[in-house]
Structures are given as C-alpha cells and as structure tokens.
Design a protein around this motif. Structure first.
Motif, PDB file in Angstrom:
ATOM      1  N   SER A   1      25.259  17.055 -45.946  1.00 36.29           N
ATOM      2  CA  SER A   1      26.095  17.346 -44.790  1.00 36.29           C
ATOM      3  C   SER A   1      27.052  16.164 -44.598  1.00 36.29           C
ATOM      4  O   SER A   1      27.643  15.689 -45.559  1.00 36.29           O
ATOM      5  CB  SER A   1      25.205  17.577 -43.558  1.00 36.29           C
ATOM      6  OG  SER A   1      25.988  17.832 -42.413  1.00 36.29           O
TER       7      SER A   1
ATOM      8  N   LYS B   1      29.727  21.384 -41.435  1.00 33.90           N
ATOM      9  CA  LYS B   1      28.693  20.366 -41.553  1.00 33.90           C
ATOM     10  C   LYS B   1      27.712  20.422 -40.373  1.00 33.90           C
ATOM     11  O   LYS B   1      26.522  20.111 -40.529  1.00 33.90           O
ATOM     12  CB  LYS B   1      29.321  18.982 -41.690  1.00 33.90           C
ATOM     13  CG  LYS B   1      30.101  18.812 -42.994  1.00 33.90           C
ATOM     14  CD  LYS B   1      29.237  19.189 -44.196  1.00 33.90           C
ATOM     15  CE  LYS B   1      29.961  19.071 -45.526  1.00 33.90           C
ATOM     16  NZ  LYS B   1      29.092  19.446 -46.668  1.00 33.90           N
TER      17      LYS B   1
ATOM     18  N   THR C   1      23.647  20.850 -41.049  1.00 35.81           N
ATOM     19  CA  THR C   1      22.652  19.959 -40.452  1.00 35.81           C
ATOM     20  C   THR C   1      21.653  20.755 -39.618  1.00 35.81           C
ATOM     21  O   THR C   1      20.431  20.593 -39.755  1.00 35.81           O
ATOM     22  CB  THR C   1      23.342  18.886 -39.596  1.00 35.81           C
ATOM     23  OG1 THR C   1      24.151  18.065 -40.457  1.00 35.81           O
ATOM     24  CG2 THR C   1      22.328  18.003 -38.888  1.00 35.81           C
TER      25      THR C   1
ATOM     26  N   GLU D   1      17.620  21.178 -40.662  1.00 35.98           N
ATOM     27  CA  GLU D   1      16.582  20.667 -39.771  1.00 35.98           C
ATOM     28  C   GLU D   1      15.636  21.794 -39.327  1.00 35.98           C
ATOM     29  O   GLU D   1      14.418  21.583 -39.195  1.00 35.98           O
ATOM     30  CB  GLU D   1      17.216  19.963 -38.578  1.00 35.98           C
ATOM     31  CG  GLU D   1      17.900  18.661 -38.973  1.00 35.98           C
ATOM     32  CD  GLU D   1      18.565  17.936 -37.825  1.00 35.98           C
ATOM     33  OE1 GLU D   1      18.898  16.750 -37.990  1.00 35.98           O
ATOM     34  OE2 GLU D   1      18.785  18.560 -36.753  1.00 35.98           O
TER      35      GLU D   1
ATOM     36  N   VAL E   1      18.297  16.835 -44.907  1.00 33.08           N
ATOM     37  CA  VAL E   1      19.752  16.823 -44.806  1.00 33.08           C
ATOM     38  C   VAL E   1      20.242  15.384 -44.895  1.00 33.08           C
ATOM     39  O   VAL E   1      19.689  14.485 -44.254  1.00 33.08           O
ATOM     40  CB  VAL E   1      20.249  17.493 -43.506  1.00 33.08           C
ATOM     41  CG1 VAL E   1      19.770  16.791 -42.257  1.00 33.08           C
ATOM     42  CG2 VAL E   1      21.773  17.616 -43.505  1.00 33.08           C
TER      43      VAL E   1
ATOM     44  N   MET F   1      23.410  12.905 -44.226  1.00 32.86           N
ATOM     45  CA  MET F   1      24.655  12.821 -43.456  1.00 32.86           C
ATOM     46  C   MET F   1      25.351  11.501 -43.767  1.00 32.86           C
ATOM     47  O   MET F   1      25.102  10.483 -43.115  1.00 32.86           O
ATOM     48  CB  MET F   1      24.351  12.959 -41.966  1.00 32.86           C
ATOM     49  CG  MET F   1      23.829  14.322 -41.592  1.00 32.86           C
ATOM     50  SD  MET F   1      23.574  14.539 -39.808  1.00 32.86           S
ATOM     51  CE  MET F   1      22.117  13.542 -39.567  1.00 32.86           C
TER      52      MET F   1
ATOM     53  N   ALA G   1      15.995  14.178 -41.932  1.00 33.22           N
ATOM     54  CA  ALA G   1      17.414  13.819 -41.942  1.00 33.22           C
ATOM     55  C   ALA G   1      17.591  12.368 -42.340  1.00 33.22           C
ATOM     56  O   ALA G   1      16.774  11.509 -41.996  1.00 33.22           O
ATOM     57  CB  ALA G   1      18.034  14.060 -40.568  1.00 33.22           C
TER      58      ALA G   1
ATOM     59  N   THR H   1      20.788   9.442 -42.487  1.00 31.34           N
ATOM     60  CA  THR H   1      22.174   9.029 -42.250  1.00 31.34           C
ATOM     61  C   THR H   1      22.426   7.760 -43.053  1.00 31.34           C
ATOM     62  O   THR H   1      21.626   6.824 -43.000  1.00 31.34           O
ATOM     63  CB  THR H   1      22.433   8.756 -40.760  1.00 31.34           C
ATOM     64  OG1 THR H   1      22.156   9.944 -40.010  1.00 31.34           O
ATOM     65  CG2 THR H   1      23.881   8.358 -40.519  1.00 31.34           C
TER      66      THR H   1
END
Length: 263
Positions: free
Chosen positions: A138, A156, A160, A164, A179, A181, A224, A226
């Motif tokens: 994403s 995006k 996400t 999730e 995911v 990011m 997730a 990041t």
C-alpha cells in the motif's frame, strides 16, 4: 518449487528488491509483469546468482482476467505459491477532471481489482494447506485523501483497510496477511506518475530497506508495516489525523504541485 513467492511488478522498484530478498533466502519465484523480455532477463539473473527455480508470467494487470490467468497458470504447472506479494501499482499526478477515464480506471484495476482477485483465488488454497502468507503493498497515502492524486490515495486506503481486515479473518488459520505502507521512494514510480519534481518526492528514500522491512513483517505475520519515512514525514504522518481536514488537504495539495520540490 521450494517456498515459492509470486511477485507482481517484479522487475521494477520494490519488486526487484522483494525478488532478491526472497531468492537470497533460497526461495523459488514466480515473476509477474507485462514485459516478457524484462521478465526473462530478471529470471536469468536470479537463477544464475542464487541457483533457484524461477518462472515468469507475462500479463497486463489492468485486464479483468489477469488474476485468473495468473492463478490458472500456477495451477496448470503445479506451482504452489507460499507467498503472494501484490507489489504492482502506479500513481499519476493531476486533477481528477483532467485525467483520462482510461488512466484512472487502469489504476483502480492494477491497484485494487487485480490484487483483490489474486487474494480471492490464492487464499483459499493457502488456508486449505494451513500455511501461506500475503503481502500487499500500500502506501502512507492510505491514511489521508490526496488532492492531485485523488484516485491513487483512495486505492491505497482500500488496500490497507482490506488487508488489515484479512489479517483478522485469517487468525488461527496458519495464514497471514500483511500490508506494507512505504513513504516516498526513489523508484520508477515518481517518473511514471509525473511526480519527480514535487516536494513529496524531494527526499525519496532507497527502496531496499523498505522492501526488507515489508518482507520481514510478512514473515513475522505482522498486520501492518510502515517504512521509508524521512525528515518531516516522520512528524507529518502521525500528526495528520489530528490536523483540521482543510489544512491537511492544502498541505497535501501543495506537496504534489509540479515544481514544488524547488520551492
């Protein structure tokens, strides 16, 4: 095939990094992209360097039958996919009313429809076996609307939210969905989307550690990840949900104006 990973968009940006990371761990690969010549070149290099099994599928991911063609090819050849990495995606700068219908519908197909179809096809097989992992790429764009990239940011947000939700649905099945990011990266994404001279990509980062973070997150079953934030992004992103929406929209708009990198 040994612990095979299927990677869409395999020969560009993050895709090449995912392929190299997985190959360096001894895993086999199914590489997916539009250009057969580029796929063949990538496959030959990976086979030579890592002594693994590599197969290719040339397909246009904007076509509605792309996912079914990919799945059918894997089934016909008895390629068991342990890791599904939905990496392919693209953006594009410009006002929504000025962009063509084809540009934005193709973006929705590549960024949303085909990854969703691939999950729909491959996940039941994974759950039946009791093992497997999905990584959907994403963007940090998922957490806010994006004027001058309205459709991209929305795609995006979908990926996400979708991933999730899958993470929770797959609990106790032996299968996980993660995911990734990323922030702005120095890949072909910016030039392809006419974003190279924007403030958003002025400090784009190396995609290699971003791919490694995403891959590690997938292997560990994280919901997730990041990665790839630099400088002001590290401050701006956590603060964005707290900002007045109109102020946030003005900030995002200004960062994506052509030439804003020089201001």
């Amino acid at each position: 095939m040994k612990k095979a990973a299927l990677i869409t968009g395999s020969y560009g940006g993050l895709g090449t990094r995912f392929a190299n990371i997985h190959a360096s761990n001894g895993g086999d690969l199914v590489l997916v992209g539009r250009n057969q010549k580029k796929l063949d070149q990538q496959a030959a290099e990976l086979k030579h360097q890592y002594q693994i099994e590599v197969h290719t599928i040339a397909v246009d991911l904007s076509q509605s039958d792309a996912a079914q063609n990919i799945f059918d090819t894997c089934q016909e050849n008895h390629w068991e996919i342990e890791y599904l990495i939905n990496n392919a995606g693209f953006g594009g700068q410009g006002e929504f009313i000025k962009r063509t219908m084809e540009q934005d519908m193709s973006m929705i197909a590549v960024n949303i429809e085909t990854p969703t179809r691939l999950c729909k096809l491959f996940l039941p097989e994974m759950v039946k076996r009791g093992h497997g992992k999905v990584l959907n790429v994403s963007s940090t764009a998922a957490v806010m609307p994006g004027p001058l990239q309205a459709v991209y940011y929305a795609t995006k947000a979908y990926m996400t939210s979708f991933t999730e939700a899958l993470w929770r649905e797959l609990k106790d099945t032996g299968v996980t969905a993660t995911v990734l990011m990323p922030g702005a990266m120095s890949t072909g994404f910016a030039s392809a989307g006419s974003l190279g001279d924007t403030a958003l990509f002025a400090k784009a980062v190396d995609p290699t550690p971003v791919a490694q973070a995403g891959y590690n997150g997938m292997m560990n079953g994280k919901m997730a990840v990041t990665a790839g934030l630099v400088g002001s992004q590290k401050i701006f992103l956590p603060m964005s949900p707290l900002m007045p929406k109109k102020m946030l929209m003005n900030s995002v708009y200004n960062m994506q104006l052509p030439g804003s990198a020089k201001k």
